[in-house]
Design an enzyme around this catalytic site. Structure first.
Site, mmCIF file in Angstrom:
data_model
loop_
_atom_site.group_PDB
_atom_site.id
_atom_site.type_symbol
_atom_site.label_atom_id
_atom_site.label_comp_id
_atom_site.label_asym_id
_atom_site.label_seq_id
_atom_site.Cartn_x
_atom_site.Cartn_y
_atom_site.Cartn_z
ATOM 1 C CD GLU A 1 2.565 -72.108 42.929
ATOM 2 O OE1 GLU A 1 1.565 -71.931 43.639
ATOM 3 O OE2 GLU A 1 3.254 -73.153 42.942
ATOM 4 C CG ASP B 1 10.637 -54.237 32.738
ATOM 5 O OD1 ASP B 1 10.430 -53.084 33.150
ATOM 6 O OD2 ASP B 1 10.032 -55.228 33.175
#
Length: 1004
Positions: A652, A764
């Protein structure tokens, strides 16, 4: 007591109008014998007589006073009650005074009794009902107020008594009356039977129809009123009460005339306001004349329409005069001081008839005075503010030096927005003087030793001329600024010598032009090496020096060999072995050493003078050592997790606070490692911290530290309030200026230049991996994520290619085909990020499949310019998308190009055409062909304006023929208020109109 009681009677109980009496029977109207029943026959006798007007009437009389035990009854015929609940009987009679009769016995009476008997039909006979008090109902004993004597008879004086009695409730269809004499001498001259009802009346603006009175004298019968024409009820439902005497009492509620109508004729009529008058609200007040500069066009007006050229603000009351826009301000005085300006003026000659006059300042930069002027950028400061000035003066600062400006001072008031014309303004042209440069924004440490520090900084955002030199001021942190030393440098790099080992110094720098020095930059803190750090550094560099020498020798030999081979094999193509290279190489203009230092696994070192070099944490034999070296360990007690804001690959993502000892509490983002992780997952998770910990740049996400000694394992970074760039742009579509967007791109490019200078390849780079803080500063993030994507990932953004997952839409062709990632491939990705920013987060290549994207790129197709994209920016994108990676610009060149655009906003005015003049073909998906859609809803979906579907439908824009005729006013009317959305819809409508014209010409 009586008069006092009457004066204190509540007004609400006073009767409003006299009662209406409906006669059921009147003996005086009979033209023949009445024929009433008498018992016994010797009692009452019907005779003809005269009334007070000497009219012949039929009467009954009785006078058996000399006979005892008299019981003489007189019964009327059957009387129908006709719905009445209470019956009134009016009797006119005369009575002989017993004392005036000689020798009369004591049984002589001067009274008689009145009775009634109810029946549903005429059922009486000579013997029924019985001649007695029961079944008859006694009403009252009737006594005379005046009686007559023998003297009155002789003088023909008639003393007639009139008495009225009532009885009820009566419920049967009819009744009989009976008069009982028990020993009197009297004459029953007239009998009138009637009932009372409240009359039709108009009261309190309502009509009340006739209403029968109640059964009792104290009864109140409620009657519901109906508002008169053009009136409406207010408060409670309107009612009146009818009492037993047929009188209206106790009004409740009322009706009032509607807006546009006034009460006349004592409140009985609501009349429409005559032409030239109006009434805005419901009430009893009358119509009033229209305010100044307004009129009505018909009767019954609720407001007056402003005359041409006059307006009424939304908040203005309807009785306020219509006003107009103000004239232009007067007597503008300007005072220029270097790059600041004071403007003063006098109010307009005509305020438009209003008191809410304010001023707006429009700033336009005209460069050197040639060409069109453009709006000033956000850097210009206005005091107290730019819009809504209440005083006729303003101070403007942070202007560019040697620049011509035009300032328009607009006078506006509450009705300016209502007018179709632009506000009146006074303009003034000024040229700024030479000024000192602005402050340097950031300073970097290039290198350091035990007694020196080399620093570098960027040029001021506003140089305001040619920078002559820089002055660097420094002093020890624990000493006063009075002990500072100044060093001058002709360039933006300087090495400060003769410093103390292991000491923290405070540095500030300022630039100088012919106009003088600018402000010092903010204080920056840098520390020299300790002796121990220096010795360790020398030991680590020794293998590098040896390796560099060897590499130099190898390089010279290789050059000689290459020259020989090229001479022998000229004209033949050489196979490119780069594609077989599966490792990430870090190359620069300096020698590279790949030998491992003692005690460590293989690391890659690239030496650039004065620049830190990125070290791949995966080259450590123990990756935990890289975490310890580059990331600060934070005690879990200093971290407070507040809420989950997302989910990542490893666990998370939360927001929270970090409070380190001796430091203020800060807001942070916290990535947690999910439970049940493998050692490899833990290593991969912490590798991002090992990478981030090596970076220190305002446009690269900052690592605060890690938590590895307790569970869960955490990575703690600075918190970016606006989240990822792609979603932030989509949420704020069309809300930024081109300069603001270029500023974001400049920040991203600066961060990537820093990473490229450290020989780090991101792999990326995409808008989703750029984070934005509350000040719109963009920072590169998500380091190393794509490196660890497994083959089974479900994210459609990443597609399998040559041993891993690749974000096809953002990746350079050589990286897709050969897995060759370099800073040049990051430049390609940066070009895609530019396209994402200028299109406000649109998906690159739209809904094309990844394979279609690859095929299009191989055929040299490139993305077209987004809507309203300047030509210069699209050309820079195309430069980033050069097929030959060696032809792509470096990130440093990109930063310089964007800086020039920011300094020269005119270069961003030329918009890129739909079909650019570049050599590369462009994919055409900017505006879809409307003929491919069946409905307007589908068309709105295609141009990503689906949020306006209901607005278009409710406004009646449901067909393409109607939509194609829409104007700017129509678009505003359906609720499109964002400027970017207006442009997108208008552009699509223009193309739709052109496509329609083309179809029509073909049909002809």
């Amino acid at each position: 007591m009586g008069p006092l009681w009457f004066c204190c009677l509540p007004l609400a109980l006073l009767p409003l109008l006299a009662a209406v009496e409906e006669t059921l029977m009147d003996s005086t109207t009979a033209t023949a014998e009445l024929g009433w029943m008498v018992h016994p026959p010797s009692g009452w006798e019907e005779v003809s007589g005269y009334d007070e007007n000497m009219n012949t009437i039929r009467t009954y009389q009785v006078c058996n006073v000399f006979e005892s035990s008299q019981n003489n009854w007189l019964r009327t015929k059957y009387i129908r009650r006709r719905g009445a609940h209470r019956i009134h009987v009016e009797m006119k009679f005369s009575v002989r005074d017993c004392s005036s009769i000689p020798n009369v016995p004591g049984s002589c009476k001067e009274t008689f009794n009145l009775y009634y008997y109810e029946s549903d039909f005429d059922s009486a006979t000579k013997t029924f009902p019985n001649w007695m008090e029961n079944p008859w109902m006694k009403v009252d004993t009737i006594a005379a107020d005046e009686s007559f004597s023998q003297v009155d008879l002789g003088g023909r004086v008639m003393k007639i008594n009139t008495e009225v009695r009532s009885f009820g409730p009566v419920s049967k269809n009819g009744f009989y009356l009976a008069f009982q004499d028990y020993g009197g001498c009297m004459s029953l001259i007239a009998v009138r039977v009637f009932y009372r009802k409240c009359p039709r009346v108009i009261q309190n603006g309502a009509v009340f129809q006739e209403t029968l009175s109640g059964a009792e004298s104290t009864s109140l019968v409620a009657a519901r009123g109906t508002c008169i024409s053009n009136a409406e009820e207010v408060d409670v439902p309107i009612k009146l009460y009818c009492n037993g005497d047929g009188e209206w009492l106790v009004p409740i509620g009322r009706c009032m005339c509607r807006p546009g109508y006034e009460s006349v004729e004592n409140g009985t009529v609501c009349r429409g306001c005559p032409s030239g008058t109006f009434k805005a609200s419901q009430g009893d007040e009358g119509c009033v004349h229209c305010p100044i500069n307004s009129r009505t066009t018909s009767e019954g007006a609720t407001n007056c329409v402003c005359r041409n050229g006059y307006y009424r603000a939304d908040a203005d009351p309807v009785d306020m005069p219509c006003t107009t826009i103000p004239s232009a301000p007067q007597a503008v005085i300007s005072s220029v001081n270097e790059t600041s300006l004071m403007l003063e003026w006098t109010p307009p000659r005509d305020s438009g008839g209003r008191e809410d006059l304010v001023y707006n300042i429009i700033c336009k930069s005209c460069g050197s005075g040639r060409g069109a002027c453009t709006r000033c950028g956000d850097n210009v400061q206005f005091a107290p503010r730019q819009l809504g000035l209440t005083e006729p003066r303003i101070y403007i600062s942070d202007l560019l030096a040697h620049t011509q400006y035009t300032f328009e001072i607009q006078a506006v008031n509450g009705v300016t927005d209502q007018s179709p014309f632009s506000p009146q303004f006074a303009s003034v042209n000024i040229t700024t003087n030479q000024a000192a440069p602005s402050a340097v924004s950031i300073m970097h440490q290039v290198s350091r030793t035990v007694d020196s520090i080399t620093l570098s900084w960027s040029q001021p955002d506003q140089p305001n001329g040619v920078i002559l030199d820089y002055e660097l001021q420094y002093y020890e942190k624990n000493l006063s600024e009075l002990n500072s030393t100044a060093v001058k440098s002709p360039t933006n790099t300087v090495t400060v010598q003769n410093l103390k080992a292991g000491t923290i110094y405070v540095f500030q720098v300022r630039a100088r032009t012919v106009a003088g020095y600018g402000r010092y930059s903010g204080k920056m803190y840098f520390q020299t090496m300790t002796e121990a750090e220096y010795q360790t550094s020398v030991q680590e560099k020794l293998p590098l020096i040896i390796g560099s020498s060897a590499a130099g020798l190898v390089f010279l030999i290789a050059v000689v060999v290459i020259i020989i081979v090229c001479n022998r094999r000229r004209g033949f193509e050489r196979a490119d072995s780069e594609y077989t290279d599966k490792l990430q190489h870090y190359t620069s203009g300096h020698s590279t050493y790949r030998g491992p230092p003692p005690g460590l696994g293989v690391r890659l070192f690239v030496m650039t003078p004065g620049m830190k070099i990125y070290i791949d944490p995966f080259t450590y034999e123990d990756p935990n050592e890289a975490v310890r070296e580059f990331a600060k360990e934070i005690d879990i007690s200093c971290v407070k997790i507040e809420q989950v804001i997302g989910a990542g690959e490893f666990g998370e993502v939360c927001s929270g606070h970090l409070k380190l000892p001796g430091k203020r509490e800060i807001f942070v983002a916290i990535k947690t490692l999910k439970s049940g992780y493998t050692e490899k997952q833990r290593r991969d998770f912490l590798s991002e911290a090992s990478i981030m910990g090596q970076f220190d740049h305002p446009n690269v996400i900052h690592l605060e530290g890690v938590v590895t000694k307790s569970s869960p394992v955490m990575i703690i970074t600075e918190f970016m309030e606006n989240g990822s760039l792609d979603s932030f742009l989509r949420q704020n579509d069309g809300q930024f200026t081109v300069i603001q967007l270029v500023g974001m791109l400049r920040g991203i490019a600066a961060g990537m230049k820093y990473l490229a200078d450290m020989n780090y390849v991101h792999r990326d780079l995409a808008a989703r991996n750029i984070l934005v803080n509350s000040n719109l500063v963009c920072k590169v993030s998500d380091f190393g994520l794509s490196r660890f994507l497994e083959d089974d990932t479900s994210d459609p953004t990443y597609t399998s290619a040559l041993g891993g997952k690749i974000p096809i839409r953002w990746t350079a062709p050589e990286a897709i085909q050969y897995r060759k990632f370099t800073s040049a491939s990051d430049v390609w990705s940066y070009g895609i990020v530019m396209w994402e920013v200028m299109s406000y987060g649109e998906r690159p290549y739209w809904d094309m499949t990844n394979q279609d994207v690859i095929n299009a790129i191989e055929q040299d197709y490139r993305l077209p310019p987004p809507m309203d994209c300047p030509n210069a920016l699209h050309q820079l994108m195309l430069d980033c998308w050069q097929k030959d990676r060696n032809h792509r610009p470096k990130f440093g060149q990109i930063v310089n190009t964007l800086d020039k655009m920011i300094r020269n906003p005119n270069s961003l005015k030329a918009m890129a055409p739909l079909s650019s003049g570049v050599n590369l073909p462009l994919l055409d998906r900017t505006i879809p062909d409307y003929t491919s859609f069946n409905t307007v809803d589908e068309w709105l979906d295609a141009i990503k304006m689906s949020q306006y579907k209901e607005s278009f439908a409710s406004a009646g824009f449901t067909t393409f023929d109607i939509v194609s005729q829409m104007t700017v006013e129509d678009i505003l009317r359906v609720g499109v208020t964002l400027a970017g959305h207006q442009k997108k819809i208008l552009n699509s409508i223009q193309v739709m109109r052109a496509q329609m014209n083309q179809i029509q010409s073909v049909e002809v």
